[in-house]
Design a protein around this motif. Sequence first.
Motif, PDB file in Angstrom:
ATOM      1  N   ILE A   1      -5.886  11.445  -2.121  1.00  0.00           N
ATOM      2  CA  ILE A   1      -6.099  10.026  -1.813  1.00  0.00           C
ATOM      3  C   ILE A   1      -7.589   9.690  -1.831  1.00  0.00           C
ATOM      4  N   ILE A   2      -8.426  10.570  -1.274  1.00  0.00           N
ATOM      5  CA  ILE A   2      -9.867  10.335  -1.280  1.00  0.00           C
ATOM      6  C   ILE A   2     -10.396  10.304  -2.716  1.00  0.00           C
ATOM      7  N   ALA A   3      -9.941  11.259  -3.535  1.00  0.00           N
ATOM      8  CA  ALA A   3     -10.363  11.296  -4.939  1.00  0.00           C
ATOM      9  C   ALA A   3      -9.902  10.050  -5.675  1.00  0.00           C
ATOM     10  N   PHE A   4      -8.697   9.590  -5.358  1.00  0.00           N
ATOM     11  CA  PHE A   4      -8.161   8.393  -6.003  1.00  0.00           C
ATOM     12  C   PHE A   4      -9.013   7.168  -5.681  1.00  0.00           C
ATOM     13  N   PHE A   5      -9.360   6.969  -4.419  1.00  0.00           N
ATOM     14  CA  PHE A   5     -10.143   5.797  -4.036  1.00  0.00           C
ATOM     15  C   PHE A   5     -11.559   5.854  -4.607  1.00  0.00           C
ATOM     16  N   CYS A   6     -12.141   7.024  -4.674  1.00  0.00           N
ATOM     17  CA  CYS A   6     -13.477   7.159  -5.261  1.00  0.00           C
ATOM     18  C   CYS A   6     -13.447   6.805  -6.742  1.00  0.00           C
TER      19      CYS A   6
ATOM     20  N   PHE B   1       0.829  -1.199   0.000  1.00  0.00           N
ATOM     21  CA  PHE B   1       0.000   0.000   0.000  1.00  0.00           C
ATOM     22  C   PHE B   1       0.870   1.258   0.000  1.00  0.00           C
ATOM     23  N   ILE B   2       1.904   1.265   0.832  1.00  0.00           N
ATOM     24  CA  ILE B   2       2.776   2.438   0.930  1.00  0.00           C
ATOM     25  C   ILE B   2       3.551   2.654  -0.360  1.00  0.00           C
ATOM     26  N   LEU B   3       4.138   1.576  -0.884  1.00  0.00           N
ATOM     27  CA  LEU B   3       4.904   1.708  -2.124  1.00  0.00           C
ATOM     28  C   LEU B   3       4.005   2.077  -3.296  1.00  0.00           C
ATOM     29  N   GLY B   4       2.757   1.606  -3.257  1.00  0.00           N
ATOM     30  CA  GLY B   4       1.836   1.956  -4.322  1.00  0.00           C
ATOM     31  C   GLY B   4       1.500   3.434  -4.340  1.00  0.00           C
ATOM     32  N   LEU B   5       1.486   4.050  -3.170  1.00  0.00           N
ATOM     33  CA  LEU B   5       1.184   5.472  -3.072  1.00  0.00           C
ATOM     34  C   LEU B   5       2.436   6.342  -3.012  1.00  0.00           C
ATOM     35  N   SER B   6       3.622   5.726  -3.142  1.00  0.00           N
ATOM     36  CA  SER B   6       4.857   6.490  -3.032  1.00  0.00           C
ATOM     37  C   SER B   6       4.981   7.526  -4.141  1.00  0.00           C
ATOM     38  N   SER B   7       4.620   7.139  -5.370  1.00  0.00           N
ATOM     39  CA  SER B   7       4.693   8.092  -6.479  1.00  0.00           C
ATOM     40  C   SER B   7       3.698   9.229  -6.263  1.00  0.00           C
ATOM     41  N   MET B   8       2.555   8.896  -5.690  1.00  0.00           N
ATOM     42  CA  MET B   8       1.525   9.897  -5.404  1.00  0.00           C
ATOM     43  C   MET B   8       2.017  10.896  -4.349  1.00  0.00           C
ATOM     44  N   ALA B   9       2.598  10.366  -3.273  1.00  0.00           N
ATOM     45  CA  ALA B   9       3.099  11.233  -2.200  1.00  0.00           C
ATOM     46  C   ALA B   9       4.281  12.076  -2.663  1.00  0.00           C
TER      47      ALA B   9
ATOM     48  N   MET C   1      -3.539   6.786 -12.514  1.00  0.00           N
ATOM     49  CA  MET C   1      -4.737   7.356 -11.906  1.00  0.00           C
ATOM     50  C   MET C   1      -4.384   8.197 -10.687  1.00  0.00           C
ATOM     51  N   ALA C   2      -3.478   7.673  -9.853  1.00  0.00           N
ATOM     52  CA  ALA C   2      -3.057   8.409  -8.656  1.00  0.00           C
ATOM     53  C   ALA C   2      -2.353   9.711  -9.028  1.00  0.00           C
ATOM     54  N   ILE C   3      -1.480   9.650 -10.042  1.00  0.00           N
ATOM     55  CA  ILE C   3      -0.752  10.841 -10.474  1.00  0.00           C
ATOM     56  C   ILE C   3      -1.709  11.890 -11.027  1.00  0.00           C
ATOM     57  N   LEU C   4      -2.736  11.451 -11.761  1.00  0.00           N
ATOM     58  CA  LEU C   4      -3.719  12.402 -12.285  1.00  0.00           C
ATOM     59  C   LEU C   4      -4.457  13.101 -11.144  1.00  0.00           C
ATOM     60  N   CYS C   5      -4.837  12.353 -10.111  1.00  0.00           N
ATOM     61  CA  CYS C   5      -5.531  12.955  -8.970  1.00  0.00           C
ATOM     62  C   CYS C   5      -4.676  14.013  -8.297  1.00  0.00           C
ATOM     63  N   VAL C   6      -3.396  13.725  -8.130  1.00  0.00           N
ATOM     64  CA  VAL C   6      -2.490  14.686  -7.493  1.00  0.00           C
ATOM     65  C   VAL C   6      -2.289  15.915  -8.377  1.00  0.00           C
TER      66      VAL C   6
ATOM     67  N   ALA D   1      -3.907  23.086   2.766  1.00  0.00           N
ATOM     68  CA  ALA D   1      -3.737  22.060   3.792  1.00  0.00           C
ATOM     69  C   ALA D   1      -4.484  20.791   3.398  1.00  0.00           C
ATOM     70  N   LEU D   2      -3.933  19.672   3.836  1.00  0.00           N
ATOM     71  CA  LEU D   2      -4.531  18.361   3.576  1.00  0.00           C
ATOM     72  C   LEU D   2      -4.661  18.063   2.078  1.00  0.00           C
ATOM     73  N   ALA D   3      -3.716  18.580   1.295  1.00  0.00           N
ATOM     74  CA  ALA D   3      -3.782  18.383  -0.155  1.00  0.00           C
ATOM     75  C   ALA D   3      -3.653  16.907  -0.510  1.00  0.00           C
ATOM     76  N   LEU D   4      -2.725  16.216   0.132  1.00  0.00           N
ATOM     77  CA  LEU D   4      -2.523  14.802  -0.168  1.00  0.00           C
ATOM     78  C   LEU D   4      -3.734  13.978   0.248  1.00  0.00           C
ATOM     79  N   VAL D   5      -4.362  14.331   1.357  1.00  0.00           N
ATOM     80  CA  VAL D   5      -5.545  13.604   1.818  1.00  0.00           C
ATOM     81  C   VAL D   5      -6.670  13.723   0.795  1.00  0.00           C
TER      82      VAL D   5
END
Length: 246
Positions: free
Chosen positions: A191-196, A58-66, A168-173, A184-188
């Motif tokens: 992540i919410i947009a990505f899961f939706c 999970f962490i490595l999957g979101l590493s590019s996003m973070a 998909m994650a990169i597009l959301c970011v 504030a809470l930009a990454l959060v």
Amino acid sequence: MLTLIQYEMKKTAFMKILCFSALLIAQAFVLLGGATDNYVVMGLGAGLLIFFSFLIFFILGLSSMASLSKDLNTTQGYMLFMLPKHSACFLLAKIIESLISTFLAGVVVSLLFSFNIVYFSLDMEFYQDAFEMFWNLVMSGKGFGTLSLYMIRFLATAAAFWIFLSTMAILCVTVQASIFKGKALALVVSIIAFFCLFLYLFSALPELAANISWEYKDPIFYGMIIVLSVGFFALSSYLLEKQRNF
């Protein structure tokens, strides 16, 4: 491109060290419990090993996003994006780095679980028979070809899904940074947009592929995955390049 990938690996090196240290600590509990016949410690270690194994993916999957979120919302990526390279190169480097890191994590986790199965197994005859059956399959020409094709197909499918999720994650970011940069809470929010988006697409795409053709639903589904991945990546590159030139 190789320099950018190495740079991304260095940026996430500390996080990877923490992840694999957690795996080793859990494995140490398993071995300690087995050596001392302490089933409480052994069970605790096994539970932690399973939990950390899923958490690492999970962490490595979101590493590019973070990483991209920090580059776009803080001053961390200022000098990086000053390089005379197209934005697509930076995004591609993040995706490749995430894919490589996840693959290596999968190898490590597989080796740990295989070691524990063999080391703590009481029914060694079962695993010996299974190994002999597998070895005979590999040594036969037809079996080796079938096994090779199966492994190639499995790895290709896993890589395709991973690239799809990464784009998909990169597009959301990228969209979030274009609209709410520095908030504030930009990454959060990303992540919410990505899961939706993930939940919606993975419920709608299989049904759409089946409605188009039940007989060829799998090729159509994977074709959609590829087209969407390319579309996500192209749109992210365009938005990022436009933001850099603004």
